[in-house]
Write a protein that holds these residues in place. Sequence first.
Motif, PDB file in Angstrom:
ATOM      1  N   GLN A 181      34.792   7.367 -97.298  1.00  0.00           N
ATOM      2  CA  GLN A 181      35.774   7.865 -96.222  1.00  0.00           C
ATOM      3  C   GLN A 181      36.976   6.673 -96.012  1.00  0.00           C
ATOM      4  OE1 GLN A 181      34.625   9.855 -92.544  1.00  0.00           O
ATOM      5  NE2 GLN A 181      33.115  11.125 -93.660  1.00  0.00           N
ATOM      6  N   PRO A 182      38.220   7.114 -96.165  1.00  0.00           N
ATOM      7  CA  PRO A 182      39.332   6.121 -96.103  1.00  0.00           C
ATOM      8  C   PRO A 182      39.198   5.153 -95.193  1.00  0.00           C
ATOM      9  CG  PRO A 182      40.141   8.378 -96.319  1.00  0.00           C
ATOM     10  CD  PRO A 182      38.720   8.418 -96.096  1.00  0.00           C
ATOM     11  N   ASP A 183      38.768   5.384 -93.740  1.00  0.00           N
ATOM     12  CA  ASP A 183      38.496   4.393 -92.853  1.00  0.00           C
ATOM     13  C   ASP A 183      37.961   3.074 -92.935  1.00  0.00           C
ATOM     14  OD1 ASP A 183      36.410   5.914 -92.484  1.00  0.00           O
ATOM     15  OD2 ASP A 183      36.750   5.579 -90.127  1.00  0.00           O
ATOM     16  N   ALA A 184      36.931   3.326 -93.999  1.00  0.00           N
ATOM     17  CA  ALA A 184      35.844   2.382 -94.396  1.00  0.00           C
ATOM     18  C   ALA A 184      36.203   1.587 -95.377  1.00  0.00           C
ATOM     19  CB  ALA A 184      34.375   3.094 -94.391  1.00  0.00           C
ATOM     20  N   GLU A 185      37.237   1.636 -96.135  1.00  0.00           N
ATOM     21  CA  GLU A 185      37.631   0.921 -97.363  1.00  0.00           C
ATOM     22  C   GLU A 185      37.825  -0.484 -97.020  1.00  0.00           C
ATOM     23  OE1 GLU A 185      40.913   2.939 -99.153  1.00  0.00           O
ATOM     24  OE2 GLU A 185      39.803   4.981 -99.988  1.00  0.00           O
ATOM     25  N   GLY A 186      38.424  -0.785 -95.917  1.00  0.00           N
ATOM     26  CA  GLY A 186      38.756  -2.047 -95.835  1.00  0.00           C
ATOM     27  C   GLY A 186      37.634  -2.759 -94.890  1.00  0.00           C
ATOM     28  N   GLY A 187      36.546  -2.231 -94.507  1.00  0.00           N
ATOM     29  CA  GLY A 187      35.476  -2.694 -93.942  1.00  0.00           C
ATOM     30  C   GLY A 187      34.643  -1.648 -93.051  1.00  0.00           C
ATOM     31  N   PHE A 188      33.535  -2.183 -92.506  1.00  0.00           N
ATOM     32  CA  PHE A 188      32.557  -1.373 -91.912  1.00  0.00           C
ATOM     33  C   PHE A 188      31.753  -1.974 -90.908  1.00  0.00           C
ATOM     34  CE2 PHE A 188      31.102  -1.010 -96.125  1.00  0.00           C
ATOM     35  CZ  PHE A 188      29.991  -1.701 -95.982  1.00  0.00           C
ATOM     36  N   LEU A 189      31.107  -1.515 -89.850  1.00  0.00           N
ATOM     37  CA  LEU A 189      29.842  -2.158 -89.420  1.00  0.00           C
ATOM     38  C   LEU A 189      28.886  -1.120 -89.109  1.00  0.00           C
ATOM     39  CD1 LEU A 189      29.911  -4.344 -86.085  1.00  0.00           C
ATOM     40  CD2 LEU A 189      28.180  -2.503 -86.532  1.00  0.00           C
ATOM     41  N   LEU A 190      27.638  -1.380 -90.169  1.00  0.00           N
ATOM     42  CA  LEU A 190      26.395  -0.300 -90.136  1.00  0.00           C
ATOM     43  C   LEU A 190      25.547  -0.643 -88.875  1.00  0.00           C
ATOM     44  CD1 LEU A 190      26.131  -0.267 -93.886  1.00  0.00           C
ATOM     45  CD2 LEU A 190      26.900   1.847 -92.315  1.00  0.00           C
ATOM     46  N   ASP A 191      25.204   0.309 -88.306  1.00  0.00           N
ATOM     47  CA  ASP A 191      24.340   0.018 -86.993  1.00  0.00           C
ATOM     48  C   ASP A 191      23.070   1.209 -87.397  1.00  0.00           C
ATOM     49  OD1 ASP A 191      23.055   0.061 -84.383  1.00  0.00           O
ATOM     50  OD2 ASP A 191      24.854   1.366 -83.529  1.00  0.00           O
ATOM     51  N   GLY A 192      22.037   0.614 -87.614  1.00  0.00           N
ATOM     52  CA  GLY A 192      20.791   1.568 -87.860  1.00  0.00           C
ATOM     53  C   GLY A 192      20.732   2.089 -89.308  1.00  0.00           C
ATOM     54  N   PHE A 193      21.354   1.347 -90.031  1.00  0.00           N
ATOM     55  CA  PHE A 193      21.364   1.549 -91.550  1.00  0.00           C
ATOM     56  C   PHE A 193      21.715   0.274 -92.181  1.00  0.00           C
ATOM     57  CE2 PHE A 193      22.844   2.427 -95.976  1.00  0.00           C
ATOM     58  CZ  PHE A 193      22.051   3.347 -96.192  1.00  0.00           C
ATOM     59  N   PRO A 194      20.969  -0.278 -93.183  1.00  0.00           N
ATOM     60  CA  PRO A 194      19.611   0.241 -93.714  1.00  0.00           C
ATOM     61  C   PRO A 194      18.497   0.009 -92.879  1.00  0.00           C
ATOM     62  CG  PRO A 194      20.191  -1.656 -94.788  1.00  0.00           C
ATOM     63  CD  PRO A 194      21.486  -1.403 -93.878  1.00  0.00           C
ATOM     64  N   ARG A 195      17.533   0.704 -92.836  1.00  0.00           N
ATOM     65  CA  ARG A 195      16.347   0.724 -91.755  1.00  0.00           C
ATOM     66  C   ARG A 195      15.210   0.003 -92.318  1.00  0.00           C
ATOM     67  NH1 ARG A 195      15.707   2.897 -86.905  1.00  0.00           N
ATOM     68  NH2 ARG A 195      17.770   4.110 -86.936  1.00  0.00           N
ATOM     69  N   ASN A 196      15.082   0.077 -93.718  1.00  0.00           N
ATOM     70  CA  ASN A 196      14.120  -0.540 -94.510  1.00  0.00           C
ATOM     71  C   ASN A 196      14.419  -0.887 -95.831  1.00  0.00           C
ATOM     72  OD1 ASN A 196      14.235   1.912 -96.531  1.00  0.00           O
ATOM     73  ND2 ASN A 196      13.233   3.012 -95.258  1.00  0.00           N
ATOM     74  N   LEU A 197      13.624  -1.486 -96.504  1.00  0.00           N
ATOM     75  CA  LEU A 197      13.984  -2.285 -97.795  1.00  0.00           C
ATOM     76  C   LEU A 197      14.594  -1.434 -98.541  1.00  0.00           C
ATOM     77  CD1 LEU A 197      13.951  -5.188 -98.735  1.00  0.00           C
ATOM     78  CD2 LEU A 197      11.517  -4.797 -99.623  1.00  0.00           C
ATOM     79  N   GLY A 198      13.944  -0.040 -99.002  1.00  0.00           N
ATOM     80  CA  GLY A 198      14.522   0.853-100.093  1.00  0.00           C
ATOM     81  C   GLY A 198      15.908   1.077 -99.470  1.00  0.00           C
ATOM     82  N   GLN A 199      16.199   1.363 -98.336  1.00  0.00           N
ATOM     83  CA  GLN A 199      17.750   1.652 -97.852  1.00  0.00           C
ATOM     84  C   GLN A 199      18.768   0.565 -98.325  1.00  0.00           C
ATOM     85  OE1 GLN A 199      17.879   3.143 -94.048  1.00  0.00           O
ATOM     86  NE2 GLN A 199      16.314   4.890 -94.494  1.00  0.00           N
ATOM     87  N   ALA A 200      18.162  -0.626 -97.926  1.00  0.00           N
ATOM     88  CA  ALA A 200      18.938  -2.022 -98.163  1.00  0.00           C
ATOM     89  C   ALA A 200      19.164  -2.131 -99.842  1.00  0.00           C
ATOM     90  CB  ALA A 200      18.146  -3.317 -97.702  1.00  0.00           C
ATOM     91  N   GLU A 201      18.225  -1.755-100.259  1.00  0.00           N
ATOM     92  CA  GLU A 201      18.407  -1.943-101.912  1.00  0.00           C
ATOM     93  C   GLU A 201      19.481  -0.894-102.650  1.00  0.00           C
ATOM     94  OE1 GLU A 201      14.354  -1.562-103.232  1.00  0.00           O
ATOM     95  OE2 GLU A 201      14.074  -3.775-103.239  1.00  0.00           O
TER      96      GLU A 201
END
Length: 218
Positions: free
Chosen positions: A74-94
């Motif tokens: 989404q456009p508002d995340a193009e310049g940056g974002f703060l993810l809270d609760g994701f990624p939760r495990n190694l598979g999600q991080a990869e």
Amino acid sequence: MRIVLVGPPGAGKGTQAQYLAKNLSIPHISTGDLFRANISQGTALGKQAQEYMNAGQLVPDAVTIGMATDRLQQPDAEGGFLLDGFPRNLGQAEALDGYLADKGVKLDAVLDLEVPEDEVVKRIAGRRICRNDSSHVFHVSYTPPKAAGVCDKCGGELYQRDDDSEDTVRKRLEVYHSETEPIIDFYKAQELVVTISALGTVEEVTRRAMEALGRPAA
């Protein structure tokens, strides 16, 4: 800035995420909000998630990853974002790494909120909530009601949620140690992890975090 926020339950991630996102002028993207939005909007991913949840099953990583990557487009995340609760495990991080690499961008930092385990238990197990209004929240040590077991605001009964019992909190910590902590090592290998103490007031922790990120607090 593109930031991932990690820390055990009770570390204050949700509160800090809101303050940090405001200070950094980037969207706060939480897993809980992603699920609620997709389910309420009836998206294909939301419907899949609801089916698993209705069956009492864990939502597969593929569904969670799909929701997160859709949101990051989404456009508002193009310049940056703060993810809270994701990624939760190694598979999600990869998966997140792969998605960002395809976009030609990368994370700036992984902010690790550090709290001693006994403090986590004390913070969560001490919470008491009003039966009349769940927004009325007290704490037996930090913000006790004037009369034990009675809500200051409406006189309702205060109770401890099942999720807040000490046994449940310790089980949640076990899950955190086994599933989420490995992503910290994953990101340490990329020299992205910034660890700060999450003890103290909300303002103190926010200031600490902003300084660690190399940004002055507003």
